[in-house]
Write a protein that holds these residues in place. Structure first.
Motif, PDB file in Angstrom:
ATOM      1  N   GLU A   1       0.826  -1.211   0.000  1.00 17.60           N
ATOM      2  CA  GLU A   1       0.000   0.000   0.000  1.00 17.60           C
ATOM      3  C   GLU A   1       0.860   1.260   0.000  1.00 17.60           C
ATOM      4  OE1 GLU A   1      -0.511  -2.644   1.672  1.00 17.60           O
ATOM      5  OE2 GLU A   1      -2.579  -3.291   1.238  1.00 17.60           O
ATOM      6  N   ASN A   2       1.945   1.230   0.774  1.00 15.82           N
ATOM      7  CA  ASN A   2       2.860   2.372   0.794  1.00 15.82           C
ATOM      8  C   ASN A   2       3.496   2.588  -0.576  1.00 15.82           C
ATOM      9  OD1 ASN A   2       2.435   2.978   3.516  1.00 15.82           O
ATOM     10  ND2 ASN A   2       4.091   1.644   4.204  1.00 15.82           N
ATOM     11  N   TYR A   3       3.831   1.484  -1.245  1.00 13.98           N
ATOM     12  CA  TYR A   3       4.438   1.594  -2.572  1.00 13.98           C
ATOM     13  C   TYR A   3       3.447   2.167  -3.588  1.00 13.98           C
ATOM     14  CZ  TYR A   3       6.443   0.270  -7.053  1.00 13.98           C
ATOM     15  OH  TYR A   3       6.918   0.304  -8.335  1.00 13.98           O
ATOM     16  N   LYS A   4       2.204   1.679  -3.549  1.00 15.45           N
ATOM     17  CA  LYS A   4       1.190   2.184  -4.476  1.00 15.45           C
ATOM     18  C   LYS A   4       0.936   3.675  -4.256  1.00 15.45           C
ATOM     19  CE  LYS A   4      -1.307  -2.201  -5.092  1.00 15.45           C
ATOM     20  NZ  LYS A   4      -2.580  -2.934  -4.841  1.00 15.45           N
ATOM     21  N   THR A   5       0.870   4.077  -2.987  1.00 12.46           N
ATOM     22  CA  THR A   5       0.654   5.493  -2.681  1.00 12.46           C
ATOM     23  C   THR A   5       1.828   6.339  -3.159  1.00 12.46           C
ATOM     24  OG1 THR A   5      -0.600   4.853  -0.706  1.00 12.46           O
ATOM     25  CG2 THR A   5       0.136   7.137  -0.850  1.00 12.46           C
TER      26      THR A   5
END
Length: 269
Positions: free
Chosen positions: A52-56
């Motif tokens: 999720e951090n990477y997608k954000t």
């Protein structure tokens, strides 16, 4: 008994120093897998928010474009800085001239001038030359640093003069001696200088912030700065960006670690 106590004390201190040194890296990796609220709360276990951090991060910032900019800027600076600085250091040591030492002293004096004092005149000069937002503008201040020149000159003292004389007798040109005889015998020095130059260039924020005003030319340190400039900082995403930024320098250092130590201590093979 006293010997065992000393040995225990030495290992205890080494363990403490190692933990203090490794903990920030450990915390950075852990934080990149957690939510921002967990990072603020001091959570020290692996989370499930890495994806999720990477997608954000990817959705909000052109991270891979900035990563590519950092790679090409840094590789260009490292390659040309090693060639130019090694030529200068080799020339200062090998070729004898009465005025050489005065010039070398002037080169070393420039180490006392803080780069901050040079940024404004450099920016004005580069803007008139049309070098803003260019790789060349980023590179030029780092191509011949006093530290690298001093490092190469110091190690050139260990280069046997007999090799130079024998090479000249055999008809080898001065550049041939440098590239075919000097460089192979100074691999550890080049490795040490390469690691220092690569890390300094990769982590260069201040000059990049001044010279690279276009968003398409920004580097990874500038991206990290952008992540902390809003009203609210997502620390999980921030730590992931810091982790990605750290990986290239870690790879370079650990790959050249042995040669780095040899080069810093002045060992020549």
């Amino acid at each position: 008994m006293s010997r065992k106590v000393k040995k225990f004390g030495m290992y205890f201190m080494l363990i403490v120093v190692s933990i203090i040194s490794i903990f920030p890296i450990f915390w950075m990796v852990i934080a990149s897998t957690n939510r921002s609220v967990d990072v603020i709360g001091g959570k020290l276990t692996v989370g499930t928010y890495l994806l999720e951090n990477y997608k954000t991060l990817v959705s909000q910032q052109p991270i891979w474009g900035n990563f590519w900019n950092s790679c090409r800027y840094t590789v260009a600076v490292t390659v040309f800085a090693l060639i130019i600085s090694s030529l200068a250091g080799y020339g200062f040591e090998i070729y004898k001239d009465k005025k050489k030492e005065k010039i070398y002293a002037l080169v070393l004096i420039t180490m006392m001038i803080p780069f901050v004092a040079l940024m404004v005149p450099l920016f004005k000069m580069y803007s008139k030359l049309g070098l803003l937002n260019t790789v060349l503008g980023f590179m030029l201040p780092s191509l011949a640093t006093p530290l690298l020149i001093m490092m190469f000159r110091t190690n050139a003292k260990a280069f046997p003069p007999s090799i130079i004389e024998a090479s000249r007798i055999d008809g080898l040109s001065e550049f041939g001696i440098f590239f075919r005889m000097y460089i192979p015998s100074m691999k550890s020095v080049f490795a040490a200088a390469g690691v220092v130059t690569f890390m300094n260039s990769w982590n260069n924020f201040l000059w990049a912030k001044v010279i690279m005003s276009d968003s398409s030319t920004q580097t990874m340190p500038m991206l990290i700065s952008n992540l902390t400039s809003g009203y609210k900082t997502d620390y999980g995403m921030l730590m992931l960006a810091v982790l990605i930024t750290t990986i290239p320098t870690a790879i370079v250092f650990f790959t050249l670690q042995k040669n780095f130590v040899e080069g810093i201590t002045g060992s020549v093979k």
